[in-house]
Design an enzyme around this catalytic site. Sequence first.
Site, PDB file in Angstrom:
ATOM      1  N   GLU A 184       1.667  -1.809  -1.366  1.00  6.81           N
ATOM      2  CA  GLU A 184       0.428  -2.596  -1.317  1.00  6.81           C
ATOM      3  C   GLU A 184      -0.751  -1.658  -1.063  1.00  6.81           C
ATOM      4  OE1 GLU A 184      -1.836  -4.666  -2.223  1.00  6.81           O
ATOM      5  OE2 GLU A 184      -2.870  -4.736  -0.327  1.00  6.81           O
TER       6      GLU A 184
ATOM      7  N   THR B 109      -0.652   1.750  -5.335  1.00  5.52           N
ATOM      8  CA  THR B 109       0.557   1.557  -6.126  1.00  5.52           C
ATOM      9  C   THR B 109       0.740   2.680  -7.146  1.00  5.52           C
ATOM     10  OG1 THR B 109       0.232  -0.797  -5.837  1.00  5.52           O
ATOM     11  CG2 THR B 109       1.743  -0.204  -7.551  1.00  5.52           C
TER      12      THR B 109
ATOM     13  N   GLY C 114      -4.026  -3.144  -7.839  1.00  7.35           N
ATOM     14  CA  GLY C 114      -4.235  -4.505  -7.359  1.00  7.35           C
ATOM     15  C   GLY C 114      -4.471  -5.426  -8.546  1.00  7.35           C
TER      16      GLY C 114
HETATM   17  N1  GLU Z   1       0.113  -5.386  -3.904  1.00  6.44           N
HETATM   18  C1  GLU Z   1      -0.484  -5.311  -5.203  1.00  6.44           C
HETATM   19  C2  GLU Z   1       0.207  -6.253  -6.139  1.00  6.44           C
HETATM   20  O1  GLU Z   1       1.395  -6.397  -6.074  1.00  6.44           O
HETATM   21  C3  GLU Z   1      -0.348  -3.968  -5.775  1.00  6.44           C
HETATM   22  C4  GLU Z   1      -1.003  -2.991  -4.906  1.00  6.44           C
HETATM   23  C5  GLU Z   1      -2.219  -2.499  -5.498  1.00  6.44           C
HETATM   24  O2  GLU Z   1      -2.134  -1.841  -6.542  1.00  6.44           O
HETATM   25  O3  GLU Z   1      -3.244  -2.773  -4.913  1.00  6.44           O
HETATM   26  O4  GLU Z   1      -0.433  -6.837  -6.957  1.00  6.44           O
END
Ligand code: GLU
Length: 613
Positions: A439, A419, A507
């Site tokens: 993601e 991200t 994440g």
């Molecule tokens: N999909 C993750 C979320 O929305 C963000 C992606 C990531 O930074 O791993 O929390």
Amino acid sequence: MARARRTVRQRSRAVAPALAALLVAATAAPAAAAPAGDGGARTPAKAPVAVGHGGAVATVDANATAAGIDILRRGGNAVDAAVATAAALGVSQPYSAGIGGGGYFVYYDARTHRVSTIDGRERAPLSADRTLFLEKGHPIPFDEAVTSGRGVGTPGTPATWETALRHWGSRSLAHVLRPAERLARDGFTVDATFRKQTADNEARFKDFPDTAKLFLPGGRLPAVGSTLKNPDLARTYALLARRGIGAVYHGELGRDIVRTVRTPPVDPAAHRVVRGGDLTARDLRAYRTEERSPTHTTYRGLDVYGMAPSASGGTTVAEALNILERTDLSRLDEKSYLHRYLEASRIAFADRNRWVGDPAQEDVPVKGLTSKRFAASRACLIKDGAAQTSPVPPGDPRRPAACGSGGTPAPTGYEGQNTTHLTAADKWGNVVAYTLTLEQTGGSGITVPGRGFLLNNELTDFDFTPISPGTHDPNLPGPGKRPRSSISPTIVLDHGRPAFALGSPGGATIITTVLQTFLGHVDRRMPLVDAIAAPRASQRNTAATELEPKLWHSALRGRLEALGHVFKENPEIGAATGVQRLKDGRWVAAAERERRGGGSAMVVRPSGKPPTG
Ligand code: GLU
């Protein structure tokens, strides 16, 4: 648990010395450029902090920051600049951001003094149900879900840009896309982080000829210093400029997205199982961003605004702050301060995991989770030593009971470090904190043929099976549902005026990164750039707390272990950016000094030195 099976891990690394020489450590205007290795692209100089007037932008990438500054210079406002910056990140950070993904946009309006948000999260197909990732009653392997059409949600990023510009922007989509279109056509200079991210994904990228053509030129990893061009994406941005986002949600780009998700264009010689997804033109037509009230809490006289569910960032940061506010953290020694921070985070994650999901389909007790009363009922769980077992059980924010926990603990599984986050401000005092994502780094690994962008794998943020059997799980898949996110763009006001704003990728570590940076700046009185650079620890209601190397190798670790904390090393947590408004009206833009090769902070008219404490 699906999360526990995640094995595709991408880590960024410090930038190579040769490249580091190009990253001039100065308060740089975007005009200052360093030559690219092959004479192609010109990369603006990179600096982690800048101070001055006229507006500010901070991102992980100098080209993207420069795109936003360019729009501010031409009279655009923070929202125009944020969209321009995001579009440029789609070019130079194509594994973390782009029109194939989603995100969350938080905005402070200087005229009304109000904070508003846009939920631009991807949605599951309308045909989805809780069996989305099950086959014969069993969850499919996590890695297979990541690299599949099944994990692709309806993209929300184009709609987020359109919504933001329509409400608060002063320029057209066509105008703000121009710098990114140019960047895609002329190319950007490959750095060590980009090469490393490509290397981590090389095996799966090779299995998709359109992805390989884009990111493995000549079948090889792109060399550091070379120029990577994306003429397909330049044409896609030109199409969006001409036709608007209808090209995605009602038109030819959408048709290509649907075809690609349903029948991923995998190399016939590949040995990989690549499932299609059930995304349809109807899903695209039905997609809407949601304009949500931000989460709000107060902290030592400041007003803290964050992203409401479907993101869990706002409620979790707010709950932890409410717990921590009960102690004067500025007076504690470093060990006691870190101990309380880790325990508050542990407790807030227990409640996040139990209660937060898509509010369109789940009854999320946002008011309770962010209330002082609930925090008081949870704060008394913090003892002088670390919690003896983790995961700890959740409390009930609807009926707070003193030191009360109930139900089955819901642990947090592994999430990646992907991200990207941008922060922007303008001369009128408007502020944007915007985190966007595909993601996984590289999303699904699937490029839409001829269009130059990757599709997300956001639906793998759902729990594939109930996280605690017997207890309701608010994050199971459902028709048109948004998977729970950890994204935490945060805007902080002091007496109704912007104080600072920040956010991060990473994440579930996004939440702890934002929390720790906030505390470092507010309670430990660090300048924003130093609070961002400080070594991180992340506790997410798991047995072991993650520590970055500087903490792992420090004496503090032993002192915290004596309190019962258990640690494991994580080479790098988060990659934050922020802006701060100084009392004299100047803006400070702040980014990472080292993580992901260092970030890029710029202001329109540099002036003076950043504050030192
Ligand atoms: N999909 C993750 C979320 O929305 C963000 C992606 C990531 O930074 O791993 O929390």
